[in-house]
Design an enzyme around this catalytic site. Structure first.
Site, mmCIF file in Angstrom:
data_model
loop_
_atom_site.group_PDB
_atom_site.id
_atom_site.type_symbol
_atom_site.label_atom_id
_atom_site.label_comp_id
_atom_site.label_asym_id
_atom_site.label_seq_id
_atom_site.Cartn_x
_atom_site.Cartn_y
_atom_site.Cartn_z
ATOM 1 N N GLU A 241 0.691 -1.199 0.097
ATOM 2 C CA GLU A 241 0.151 -0.223 -0.115
ATOM 3 C C GLU A 241 0.959 1.405 -0.051
ATOM 4 O O GLU A 241 0.839 2.022 0.941
ATOM 5 C CB GLU A 241 -0.905 -0.056 1.054
ATOM 6 C CG GLU A 241 -1.855 -1.246 1.227
ATOM 7 C CD GLU A 241 -3.024 -1.040 2.108
ATOM 8 O OE1 GLU A 241 -2.794 -0.566 3.111
ATOM 9 O OE2 GLU A 241 -3.875 -2.240 1.929
ATOM 10 N N GLU A 339 -4.423 -8.877 -1.121
ATOM 11 C CA GLU A 339 -4.848 -8.632 0.294
ATOM 12 C C GLU A 339 -6.371 -8.201 -0.029
ATOM 13 O O GLU A 339 -6.670 -7.112 -0.604
ATOM 14 C CB GLU A 339 -4.022 -7.691 0.900
ATOM 15 C CG GLU A 339 -4.388 -7.610 2.227
ATOM 16 C CD GLU A 339 -3.851 -6.323 3.206
ATOM 17 O OE1 GLU A 339 -2.689 -6.149 2.885
ATOM 18 O OE2 GLU A 339 -4.506 -5.423 3.883
#
Length: 488
Positions: A241, A339
């Site tokens: 991220e 994810e």
């Protein structure tokens, strides 16, 4: 003379027939096309449905009969196994510190149950593809790295000892339970604090330019240290991220910064150290700006040559079409869902049905848009949705109660199983076309020739449908709020 000519003609015809048959067999073997590709007599049926006891339940098989032409106004799923697309690596979840710590607080029989239920291909979900954090993330009881000594640019004090109490034995147990078929990739949430502009592993910050080579070397040290533990690392993502400033471990890269780090440091360092076989994935964040992030890196030939694929998450909107855009624009690169979870843990909401449906929709759409792997977040969490050192608690398909020793299975566990049990590594996606907007579907042909068709119904009504393939069909029913897998 006529007899000899006739004999020669017969011999020629026999030779020609044998040549055709041998050529056909060779072609089928070369294309790996099973001999029974088009002929199906029946299909096994597995069902998970709301307000029933059906959870990956095997039901009565359905039989195929001749059906030359599908009817326009009857719900029909059209399967064509002669058209194949991406090849699957597998399905799985993340082997985090939180999962490991929870696992070792459970009784021995429950530990065995968790491993069987995730990794056994017959009794469980048959997971084959899992993610490992590089040092800590939010789902760890504390924050820390493998190189805590400041300015240790040569990483002389590098050590994975922090992983020895729980994580390493847990991963080894998972590998054993999977029969040594577990493919593992790793992701960092942050460089060590001393390498960053904010001098913290938390709250974002960036990698300092003077430590880019040391950080690239860090990946190599991690891979080698895990290899010494007999845990092979198949792949890496550059950064988890990279656009999110989090209260937990995080680090920010623009697309250009990620490109430059891959091109000038990480890629060459992996090659220099004999690790060019390690599959490198960029982005590892949400689908929303997936295309832009991919384009910046992959349009640069020098950066692109080090990149195997693009990882992505689901947390801000669906944006399924962006997966297809990257697939179409960069067909030589692979796509992996790395994810996703349903978050903001609230124990009283564990059994809400829509959690599983979100998984079902996401997996199905990502597969249809070109993903070769789909990896859930934590495979196991405790009764509070942790442990988590910043109280960022969330759900997992299995929760272990560390007070009572019990296990709770969310319906997401069963929804995931409708894919992972029946779409095995090496399977190839085939055509699955629905004429009913309420029936979502995907289909794969497995290496053994068996075809698996997944059907998702998120409506309040049961929908009868035909499963049609090569002028034959079988009648089936999709219950309200259900997922079914048909295996033929």
């Amino acid at each position: 003379m006529k007899t000899m000519i006739k004999h020669n003609n017969n011999m020629f015809c026999l030779w020609l027939l044998c040549s055709i048959l041998i050529g056909a067999v060779f072609h089928c073997q070369k294309q790996k096309i099973p001999a029974n590709l088009y002929i199906r007599e029946k299909a096994e049926v597995y069902v998970t449905a709301k307000e029933t006891g059906q959870r990956l339940s095997k039901e009565k098989p359905i039989k195929f009969t001749e059906h030359l032409q599908p009817v326009e106004n009857e719900a029909t799923l059209i399967i064509d196994a002669s058209k194949t697309f991406q090849t699957m690596i597998g399905f799985g979840g993340a082997l985090t510190d939180a999962a490991a710590e929870t696992y070792y607080q459970l009784p021995g029989d429950k530990q065995k149950q968790v491993l069987q239920d995730y990794f056994d291909p017959e009794e469980g979900l048959g997971y084959t593809f899992c993610r490992i954090p590089i040092h800590t993330c939010d789902f760890s009881s504390e924050s820390g790295s493998y190189a805590e000594v400041a300015n240790d640019t040569l990483l002389e004090h590098f050590s994975i000892d922090r992983d020895r109490p729980y994580r390493l034995p847990f991963i080894k147990a998972a590998i054993k339970a999977a029969g040594d078929t577990l493919t593992l990739f790793a992701s960092p949430w942050s460089p060590p604090a001393w390498m960053k502009t904010n001098n913290s592993m938390l709250q974002g910050g960036k990698l300092k330019k003077e430590y880019r080579q040391s950080w690239a070397d860090y990946y190599v040290r991690f891979i080698r240290a895990y290899k010494m533990e007999n845990i092979p690392i198949w792949g890496l993502t550059v950064q988890n991220e990279p656009m999110a400033v989090q209260t937990w471990e995080s680090c920010i890269y623009t697309a250009q910064e990620e490109r430059d780090f891959v091109r000038d440091y990480l890629g060459p360092t992996l090659v220099k150290n004999g690790l060019s076989h390690v599959k490198l994935m960029i982005w590892d964040h949400n689908r929303g700006i997936l295309y832009q992030r991919a384009k910046v890196v992959l349009d640069d030939p020098e950066a692109s040559k080090y990149v195997w694929g693009v990882g992505f998450h689901w947390y801000v909107g669906n944006h399924f079409e962006n997966v297809r855009l990257v697939h179409d624009a960069f067909p030589d690169k692979q796509l992996v869902f790395t994810e996703g979870c349903v978050y903001s843990y609230e124990g009283e909401r564990l059994n809400e049905w829509h959690w599983g449906e979100r998984y079902g929709e996401s997996v199905l759409m990502d597969l249809n848009n070109g993903s070769v792997g789909w990896v859930d977040w934590n495979i196991l969490l405790d009764e509070n949705g942790g442990p988590n050192h910043v109280s960022n608690y969330c759900f997992a398909p299995i929760h272990g109660n560390t007070q009572t020793g019990g296990l709770h299975y969310m319906n997401s566990y069963h929804y995931l199983g409708h894919f992972s049990k029946f779409i095995r590594p090496g399977s190839r996606r085939i055509i699955a076309s629905s004429n009913d907007d309420q029936l979502l579907t995907t289909a794969f042909i497995n290496p053994d020739g068996r075809i698996s068709v997944i059907v998702l119904n998120m409506t309040d009504e049961a929908i009868p449908f035909h499963l049609w393939m090569e002028s034959r069909s079988a009648s089936a029913n999709s219950p309200a709020h259900s997922i079914i897998t048909l295996v033929m």
